[in-house]
Design a protein around this motif. Structure first.
Motif, short mmCIF file in Angstrom:
data_model
loop_
_atom_site.label_atom_id
_atom_site.label_comp_id
_atom_site.label_asym_id
_atom_site.label_seq_id
_atom_site.Cartn_x
_atom_site.Cartn_y
_atom_site.Cartn_z
N ALA A 106 4.59 0.05 1.16
CA ALA A 106 4.21 -1.47 0.79
C ALA A 106 4.98 -1.53 -0.55
N GLY A 107 5.71 -2.63 -0.81
CA GLY A 107 6.42 -2.67 -2.10
C GLY A 107 7.39 -2.19 -2.17
N GLU A 108 8.12 -1.50 -1.29
CA GLU A 108 9.57 -0.75 -1.41
C GLU A 108 10.49 -1.81 -1.20
N SER A 150 10.35 -4.90 -1.96
CA SER A 150 10.36 -5.95 -3.12
C SER A 150 11.14 -5.31 -4.28
N ALA A 151 10.81 -3.62 -4.36
CA ALA A 151 11.39 -2.96 -5.49
C ALA A 151 13.03 -2.91 -5.25
N THR A 167 14.59 -6.32 -6.53
CA THR A 167 14.79 -6.40 -7.88
C THR A 167 15.88 -5.40 -8.29
N LEU A 216 11.97 -11.08 -12.38
CA LEU A 216 10.29 -10.91 -12.39
C LEU A 216 9.78 -12.03 -11.49
N GLY A 269 10.58 -11.09 -7.82
CA GLY A 269 9.96 -9.80 -7.73
C GLY A 269 8.45 -10.17 -7.09
N VAL A 270 7.94 -11.09 -7.89
CA VAL A 270 6.31 -11.27 -7.67
C VAL A 270 6.43 -12.02 -6.27
N PHE A 306 7.09 -9.31 -3.61
CA PHE A 306 5.94 -8.48 -3.53
C PHE A 306 4.66 -9.04 -2.78
N GLU A 307 4.36 -10.31 -3.13
CA GLU A 307 3.09 -10.77 -2.56
C GLU A 307 3.33 -11.19 -1.22
N MET A 346 3.35 -8.15 0.71
CA MET A 346 1.84 -7.43 0.94
C MET A 346 1.18 -8.09 2.01
#
Lengths: 109, 145
Positions: free
Chosen positions: B20-22, B24-25, B28, B42, B45-46, B49-50, B53
């Motif tokens: 999880a989060g990979e 969105s990383a 970015t 940013l 990215g938010v 990421f959201e 998730m």
């Protein structure tokens, strides 16, 4: 103040290999959505969370350092992810407030 | 017509907290390589990421598509999850259907969708119960006014 200097002055030992970036601000939160929206770049994040998504969120927000409070320790895969991001990962025995006081004493406002 | 500079689709697997989060990383990183403004990165990215998730916590699987044109960045996430019965309710800050386990991880405080909306210039959410949800977010590279 650099990550290494902050760690040394608050008596923390690093868990991982990190980039020694400049710390400009503090954000304290255990809610990941709050943290990603508010932590901002070059911050030290003080939190209870220890999982990989926390590292991902802190990295997106631009955090330079994470202090996990209440003596919690992240697992090895979390440390490995922190290594990849270059964020300094630390564990502190007491709670968030105790660490916050140390940061205030160091001049963070 | 805006010129499309980049289009990339990522697969997201539900309940895969390990990765999880990979995505969105990766999103970015791509935007950094394109020299996009850090504040825009940013915000994207938010959003990514959201949305990622949300898929990991609630949906079976999804695709996240990133489109970069010369004047905007589009994030579209289409999942094959349970759908959202009441979108207005889901958008309310503080409303969540997260499990105790997710809450212990610091999720499920009803901030995810409001965070996505707040960081988007254009936001839409369409859902069909039992079929899935489609989230569309646009972040403009040029500010008007």
């Amino acid at each position: 103040m650099k990550v290494s200097e902050l760690a040394q002055k608050t008596g923390l030992a690093a868990i991982n290999e990190y980039k020694d970036r400049e710390i400009e601000r503090v954000y304290i939160s255990d809610m990941v959505s709050d943290l990603i929206a508010s932590a901002r770049t070059n911050s030290v994040v003080v939190t209870l969370q220890t999982h990989k998504s926390l590292i991902a969120a802190a990295n997106l927000a631009g955090a330079a350092m994470i202090v996990i409070v209440n003596g919690r320790k992240p697992s090895e895969d979390v440390v490995a992810l922190a290594n990849r991001t270059g964020i300094g990962l630390f564990s502190y025995d007491l709670d968030s407030w105790a660490f916050a006081k140390k940061l205030v004493n160091l001049g963070f406002e | 017509m805006p010129e499309e500079l980049l289009r990339k689709t990522f697969e997201i697997q539900g309940w895969d907290f390990e990765n999880a989060g990979e995505r969105s990383a990766e999103v970015t990183t791509i935007l950094k390589d394109l020299d996009v403004d850090p504040n825009i990165i940013l915000r994207v990215g938010v959003v990514a990421f959201e949305a990622e998730m949300n898929v990991v916590m609630y949906a079976g699987r999804a695709t996240l598509t990133l489109v970069v044109t010369d004047d905007e960045i589009v994030v579209e996430v289409a999942d094959e999850g349970p759908g959202i019965a009441d979108i207005e309710l889901a958008m309310q800050p503080g409303y969540s259907t997260a499990s105790d386990e997710m809450r212990e991880m610091g999720f499920g405080y009803g901030l995810g969708l409001p965070n996505i909306k707040k960081n988007s210039d254009v936001f839409s959410l369409q859902s069909e119960v039992g079929r899935g949800t489609r989230l569309h977010s646009i972040i403009r590279l040029i500010s008007y006014g």
